[in-house]
Design an enzyme around this catalytic site. Sequence first.
Site, mmCIF file in Angstrom:
data_model
loop_
_atom_site.group_PDB
_atom_site.id
_atom_site.type_symbol
_atom_site.label_atom_id
_atom_site.label_comp_id
_atom_site.label_asym_id
_atom_site.label_seq_id
_atom_site.Cartn_x
_atom_site.Cartn_y
_atom_site.Cartn_z
ATOM 1 N N LYS A 190 0.770 -0.904 -0.103
ATOM 2 C CA LYS A 190 -0.630 -0.042 0.027
ATOM 3 C C LYS A 190 0.815 0.944 0.250
ATOM 4 O O LYS A 190 1.745 1.296 0.540
ATOM 5 C CB LYS A 190 -0.790 -0.623 1.376
ATOM 6 C CG LYS A 190 -2.008 1.340 1.836
ATOM 7 C CD LYS A 190 -2.598 0.820 2.526
ATOM 8 C CE LYS A 190 -2.726 1.443 3.968
ATOM 9 N NZ LYS A 190 -3.130 1.202 4.585
ATOM 10 N N THR A 225 -8.456 2.090 1.658
ATOM 11 C CA THR A 225 -7.685 0.503 1.640
ATOM 12 C C THR A 225 -8.267 -0.863 1.336
ATOM 13 O O THR A 225 -8.010 -1.244 0.165
ATOM 14 C CB THR A 225 -6.626 0.824 3.031
ATOM 15 O OG1 THR A 225 -6.583 1.717 3.920
ATOM 16 C CG2 THR A 225 -6.084 -0.814 3.672
#
Length: 289
Positions: A190, A225
């Site tokens: 990420k 996310t």
Amino acid sequence: MVRTIVVGCSNGVDLGRSIARRLGVPFSPLLTQRFPDGELKIKFSVPLGKRHIILVQTLHPPNEELMELVFAIHTAKELGAKVTAVVPYMAYLRQDRRFHPGECKSNSIAAGLLSAADCVVTIDPHLHRVKHLKEIFHKPVITLSANSLIATFIKKHYHKEIIIGPDEESYQWANRIAEQVKAHAVVLKKKRFGSRKVSIKIKGDVDIKGKTVVIVDDIISSGHTMMETIKECRRLGAKRVICITVHGIFAEDALRKIRKLGATVHATNTVQNDVADIDVAGIIADSLR
Ligand code: R5P
């Protein structure tokens, strides 16, 4: 023998009742009152002297709930009780450093306020730069994990699916849950560009084509996310996507947005929401026996 009483603050009534029932001790709700100017007043409706008071308050929403809990801890201590603060979701932990000059380190300020209690119990605290809560709390802290509950839930409702962690920080959850489910764990990469902007990419050669994946993360806040992870899994051909989180905050309508991508969502009840179907009352009660 010191008598134990569970007291539910305004954001801890259901969980508090359930913990009290499991411990076989009385439950009492904390009384709260607002003055016309918004100031808060709290009142215990049970005697406190020489008692063990287990205060239950989850910190989402975070601000007034924290103030209420701090007032309750201080009052119970002043009136002679031993106090355990059960904070299933501990807010402010992601602000664990001064990201820009002049900013506060909210995690240690919040921990300092809660350290007025004799002991603090929490579940899956978000730990990144701080490795253990004892680095910021001045009193004993018990950190529990919902991993086993989540693994049991996956085993009961799904098959041996692939467990996905959206980022390196989620490795601890994804890997332990995968071990218990006896499934394969994959951790993605990420990059965060802001509180509402992240990019997620899969690392290496992972075949999820036509498969069901279970994405696990400690917190779903804005949901970005999770949403980017769902999109990445779909891009790689995943057939079905299940999202499971410990703390389902679902800010800014995140639950609806995630569901709109066709994913099924589950959470524990550390925070009240429509998908809180994994109950943490048992592990909390066990830690208090
Ligand atoms: C951060 O590293 C956490 O593990 C979560 O991935 C994050 O807090 C989720 O935030 P959001 O839902 O706002 O993307």
